[in-house]
Design a protein around this motif. Structure first.
Motif, PDB file in Angstrom:
ATOM      1  N   LEU A  48     -25.234   1.477  -1.995  1.00 31.63           N
ATOM      2  CA  LEU A  48     -26.782   1.644  -2.101  1.00 31.63           C
ATOM      3  C   LEU A  48     -27.208   0.273  -1.142  1.00 31.63           C
ATOM      4  CD1 LEU A  48     -26.714   1.221  -6.073  1.00 31.63           C
ATOM      5  CD2 LEU A  48     -27.516   2.994  -4.565  1.00 31.63           C
ATOM      6  N   VAL A  49     -28.540   0.854  -0.457  1.00 35.89           N
ATOM      7  CA  VAL A  49     -29.208   0.031   0.183  1.00 35.89           C
ATOM      8  C   VAL A  49     -29.970  -0.725  -1.165  1.00 35.89           C
ATOM      9  CG1 VAL A  49     -31.324  -0.278   1.431  1.00 35.89           C
ATOM     10  CG2 VAL A  49     -29.495   1.430   2.173  1.00 35.89           C
ATOM     11  N   TRP A  50     -29.650  -2.020  -1.173  1.00 41.25           N
ATOM     12  CA  TRP A  50     -30.102  -2.940  -2.380  1.00 41.25           C
ATOM     13  C   TRP A  50     -30.402  -4.183  -1.932  1.00 41.25           C
ATOM     14  CZ3 TRP A  50     -31.063   0.205  -6.748  1.00 41.25           C
ATOM     15  CH2 TRP A  50     -31.590  -0.455  -7.679  1.00 41.25           C
ATOM     16  N   ASP A  51     -31.384  -4.997  -2.638  1.00 46.99           N
ATOM     17  CA  ASP A  51     -31.486  -6.435  -2.317  1.00 46.99           C
ATOM     18  C   ASP A  51     -30.900  -7.098  -3.256  1.00 46.99           C
ATOM     19  OD1 ASP A  51     -32.817  -8.932  -2.165  1.00 46.99           O
ATOM     20  OD2 ASP A  51     -34.888  -8.141  -2.313  1.00 46.99           O
ATOM     21  N   ALA A  52     -29.899  -8.035  -2.856  1.00 47.19           N
ATOM     22  CA  ALA A  52     -29.132  -8.607  -3.620  1.00 47.19           C
ATOM     23  C   ALA A  52     -30.055  -9.865  -4.302  1.00 47.19           C
ATOM     24  CB  ALA A  52     -28.056  -9.500  -2.792  1.00 47.19           C
ATOM     25  N   LEU A  53     -31.122  -9.944  -4.277  1.00 40.34           N
ATOM     26  CA  LEU A  53     -31.995 -10.779  -5.049  1.00 40.34           C
ATOM     27  C   LEU A  53     -32.614 -10.152  -6.400  1.00 40.34           C
ATOM     28  CD1 LEU A  53     -34.126 -12.624  -2.193  1.00 40.34           C
ATOM     29  CD2 LEU A  53     -31.728 -13.151  -3.248  1.00 40.34           C
ATOM     30  N   ALA A  77     -35.066 -21.022  -1.027  1.00 44.81           N
ATOM     31  CA  ALA A  77     -35.718 -20.444  -2.309  1.00 44.81           C
ATOM     32  C   ALA A  77     -34.881 -19.177  -2.562  1.00 44.81           C
ATOM     33  CB  ALA A  77     -37.233 -20.163  -1.988  1.00 44.81           C
ATOM     34  N   ASP A  78     -34.414 -18.487  -1.834  1.00 42.38           N
ATOM     35  CA  ASP A  78     -33.834 -17.124  -2.047  1.00 42.38           C
ATOM     36  C   ASP A  78     -32.376 -17.463  -2.571  1.00 42.38           C
ATOM     37  OD1 ASP A  78     -35.641 -15.557  -1.368  1.00 42.38           O
ATOM     38  OD2 ASP A  78     -35.001 -14.879   0.561  1.00 42.38           O
ATOM     39  N   ARG A  79     -31.673 -18.559  -2.125  1.00 42.21           N
ATOM     40  CA  ARG A  79     -30.353 -18.914  -2.711  1.00 42.21           C
ATOM     41  C   ARG A  79     -30.670 -19.139  -4.122  1.00 42.21           C
ATOM     42  NH1 ARG A  79     -27.897 -24.370   0.044  1.00 42.21           N
ATOM     43  NH2 ARG A  79     -27.771 -22.793   1.772  1.00 42.21           N
ATOM     44  N   VAL A  80     -31.569 -19.715  -4.509  1.00 39.77           N
ATOM     45  CA  VAL A  80     -31.893 -19.844  -6.083  1.00 39.77           C
ATOM     46  C   VAL A  80     -32.214 -18.473  -6.836  1.00 39.77           C
ATOM     47  CG1 VAL A  80     -33.308 -20.596  -7.872  1.00 39.77           C
ATOM     48  CG2 VAL A  80     -32.910 -22.352  -5.699  1.00 39.77           C
ATOM     49  N   VAL A  83     -28.757 -16.700  -6.942  1.00 42.37           N
ATOM     50  CA  VAL A  83     -27.778 -16.972  -8.039  1.00 42.37           C
ATOM     51  C   VAL A  83     -28.280 -16.596  -9.533  1.00 42.37           C
ATOM     52  CG1 VAL A  83     -26.965 -18.956  -9.295  1.00 42.37           C
ATOM     53  CG2 VAL A  83     -26.834 -19.011  -6.643  1.00 42.37           C
ATOM     54  N   HIS A  84     -29.601 -16.478  -9.727  1.00 42.95           N
ATOM     55  CA  HIS A  84     -30.093 -16.084 -10.836  1.00 42.95           C
ATOM     56  C   HIS A  84     -29.911 -14.484 -10.941  1.00 42.95           C
ATOM     57  CE1 HIS A  84     -33.098 -19.462 -11.509  1.00 42.95           C
ATOM     58  NE2 HIS A  84     -32.277 -19.423 -12.441  1.00 42.95           N
ATOM     59  N   SER A  85     -29.869 -13.866  -9.867  1.00 45.22           N
ATOM     60  CA  SER A  85     -29.647 -12.534  -9.856  1.00 45.22           C
ATOM     61  C   SER A  85     -28.242 -12.012 -10.006  1.00 45.22           C
ATOM     62  CB  SER A  85     -30.143 -11.834  -8.170  1.00 45.22           C
ATOM     63  OG  SER A  85     -29.524 -10.660  -8.025  1.00 45.22           O
ATOM     64  N   LEU A  86     -27.139 -12.689  -9.377  1.00 44.83           N
ATOM     65  CA  LEU A  86     -25.857 -12.693  -9.758  1.00 44.83           C
ATOM     66  C   LEU A  86     -25.615 -12.941 -11.233  1.00 44.83           C
ATOM     67  CD1 LEU A  86     -23.842 -14.950  -7.353  1.00 44.83           C
ATOM     68  CD2 LEU A  86     -23.740 -12.567  -7.581  1.00 44.83           C
ATOM     69  N   ALA A  87     -26.241 -13.951 -11.713  1.00 43.48           N
ATOM     70  CA  ALA A  87     -26.039 -14.291 -13.274  1.00 43.48           C
ATOM     71  C   ALA A  87     -26.221 -13.303 -14.125  1.00 43.48           C
ATOM     72  CB  ALA A  87     -26.873 -15.601 -13.609  1.00 43.48           C
ATOM     73  N   ALA A  88     -27.272 -12.183 -13.655  1.00 43.45           N
ATOM     74  CA  ALA A  88     -27.451 -10.957 -14.535  1.00 43.45           C
ATOM     75  C   ALA A  88     -26.590 -10.004 -14.544  1.00 43.45           C
ATOM     76  CB  ALA A  88     -28.887 -10.445 -14.090  1.00 43.45           C
ATOM     77  N   VAL A  89     -25.584  -9.866 -13.608  1.00 39.64           N
ATOM     78  CA  VAL A  89     -24.819  -8.867 -13.142  1.00 39.64           C
ATOM     79  C   VAL A  89     -23.282  -9.357 -13.411  1.00 39.64           C
ATOM     80  CG1 VAL A  89     -26.210  -7.677 -11.879  1.00 39.64           C
ATOM     81  CG2 VAL A  89     -24.679  -8.909 -10.895  1.00 39.64           C
ATOM     82  N   VAL A  90     -22.813 -10.553 -13.540  1.00 34.88           N
ATOM     83  CA  VAL A  90     -21.595 -10.842 -13.644  1.00 34.88           C
ATOM     84  C   VAL A  90     -21.270 -11.104 -14.998  1.00 34.88           C
ATOM     85  CG1 VAL A  90     -19.814 -12.517 -13.024  1.00 34.88           C
ATOM     86  CG2 VAL A  90     -21.426 -12.093 -11.300  1.00 34.88           C
ATOM     87  N   LEU A  91     -20.365 -10.365 -15.688  1.00 40.94           N
ATOM     88  CA  LEU A  91     -19.920 -10.481 -16.871  1.00 40.94           C
ATOM     89  C   LEU A  91     -19.377 -11.935 -17.422  1.00 40.94           C
ATOM     90  CD1 LEU A  91     -17.919  -7.263 -17.281  1.00 40.94           C
ATOM     91  CD2 LEU A  91     -19.995  -7.673 -18.571  1.00 40.94           C
ATOM     92  N   PRO A  92     -19.525 -12.425 -18.433  1.00 36.97           N
ATOM     93  CA  PRO A  92     -18.935 -13.638 -18.904  1.00 36.97           C
ATOM     94  C   PRO A  92     -17.482 -13.713 -18.609  1.00 36.97           C
ATOM     95  CG  PRO A  92     -20.362 -12.816 -20.590  1.00 36.97           C
ATOM     96  CD  PRO A  92     -20.363 -11.784 -19.580  1.00 36.97           C
ATOM     97  N   GLY A  93     -16.939 -14.782 -17.884  1.00 35.36           N
ATOM     98  CA  GLY A  93     -15.495 -14.765 -17.497  1.00 35.36           C
ATOM     99  C   GLY A  93     -15.283 -14.038 -16.107  1.00 35.36           C
ATOM    100  N   GLY A  94     -16.226 -13.544 -15.643  1.00 32.99           N
ATOM    101  CA  GLY A  94     -16.180 -12.511 -14.133  1.00 32.99           C
ATOM    102  C   GLY A  94     -16.265 -13.621 -13.362  1.00 32.99           C
ATOM    103  N   ARG A  95     -15.883 -13.141 -12.277  1.00 34.58           N
ATOM    104  CA  ARG A  95     -15.881 -14.342 -10.920  1.00 34.58           C
ATOM    105  C   ARG A  95     -16.681 -13.878  -9.677  1.00 34.58           C
ATOM    106  NH1 ARG A  95     -13.175 -16.207 -14.299  1.00 34.58           N
ATOM    107  NH2 ARG A  95     -11.458 -17.817 -14.135  1.00 34.58           N
ATOM    108  N   TYR A  96     -17.637 -14.780  -9.065  1.00 37.85           N
ATOM    109  CA  TYR A  96     -17.769 -14.702  -7.904  1.00 37.85           C
ATOM    110  C   TYR A  96     -17.097 -15.224  -6.782  1.00 37.85           C
ATOM    111  CZ  TYR A  96     -21.556 -15.485  -4.207  1.00 37.85           C
ATOM    112  OH  TYR A  96     -22.273 -15.854  -3.202  1.00 37.85           O
ATOM    113  N   HIS A  97     -16.839 -14.379  -5.771  1.00 32.34           N
ATOM    114  CA  HIS A  97     -16.012 -14.932  -4.751  1.00 32.34           C
ATOM    115  C   HIS A  97     -16.972 -15.004  -3.254  1.00 32.34           C
ATOM    116  CE1 HIS A  97     -11.651 -14.489  -6.071  1.00 32.34           C
ATOM    117  NE2 HIS A  97     -12.570 -13.835  -7.014  1.00 32.34           N
ATOM    118  N   MET A  98     -16.975 -16.235  -2.858  1.00 31.90           N
ATOM    119  CA  MET A  98     -18.049 -16.258  -1.687  1.00 31.90           C
ATOM    120  C   MET A  98     -17.274 -16.791  -0.352  1.00 31.90           C
ATOM    121  SD  MET A  98     -20.268 -18.870  -0.290  1.00 31.90           S
ATOM    122  CE  MET A  98     -20.867 -19.808  -1.649  1.00 31.90           C
TER     123      MET A  98
END
Ligand SMILES: C[S@@+](CC[C@H](N)C(=O)[O-])C[C@H]1O[C@@H](n2cnc3c(N)ncnc32)[C@H](O)[C@@H]1O
Length: 156
Positions: A48-53, A77-80, A83-98
């Motif tokens: 998807l063409v999508w904004d990661a924010l 500002a976009d980094r903050v 991280v909020h955007s990520l928090a909405a889509v990563v399940l509890p116990g899920g992992r973000y690899h960067m």
């Protein structure tokens, strides 16, 4: 690793591992190139063409998010927001690899250099840092790559 969906700027990796994967980038050209590579390799990946924010607006959640080279192009500002955007889509116990350029990389050309402290500060609330390891990130302009961090962060 659980077998739920992944969202990733490098979704072909997830698909190669047999995982259901969604790849997002804000640039249509990047998504066109990724679609072509996935087709060449016979991989089934959604793109998807999508904004990661604005990941919350996907209306989906994921076990794993892979980020290769996004975090280090975002301003403070976009980094903050990211991280909020990520928090909405990563399940509890899920992992973000960067993977991001690290402050160990000399010079100033290319993306921002990120310190371990900046990673820890960004993920101080609602996340646990599993690891931040030194590594090398592939870049198109230098065959030896660039010094980077591989951070693994767990959603609490
Ligand atoms: C350094 S490139 C990394 C590209 C690719 N992930 C790779 O590993 O080669 C950064 C990418 O982040 C994308 N990007 C920047 N801001 C974004 C945003 N807000 N949402 C989604 N993608 C974004 C750019 O379009 C670009 O493709």
């Amino acid at each position: 690793m659980r077998s739920g969906p992944w969202v990733a700027p490098r979704p072909r990796l997830a698909a190669t591992l047999g995982q259901e994967a969604l790849g997002v980038d804000i640039a249509p050209r990047a998504i066109e190139q990724a679609e072509a590579k996935a087709a060449d390799r016979g991989l089934e990946v959604r793109f998807l063409v999508w904004d990661a924010l604005r990941l919350a607006e996907l209306g989906e959640q994921f076990d794993t998010v892979l980020d290769c080279g996004l975090f280090h192009v975002l301003d403070d500002a976009d980094r903050v927001r990211f991280v909020h955007s990520l928090a909405a889509v990563v399940l509890p116990g899920g992992r973000y690899h960067m993977l991001c350029f690290s402050d160990r990389q000399p010079g100033e050309s290319g993306p921002r250099r990120i310190t371990q402290g900046e990673i820890r500060t960004s993920f101080a609330e609602g996340w646990d840092i599993d690891s931040i390891e030194p590594t090398v990130i592939e870049v198109t302009y230098d065959p030896s790559g660039a010094l980077a961090w591989h951070a693994v962060v767990a959603r609490t």
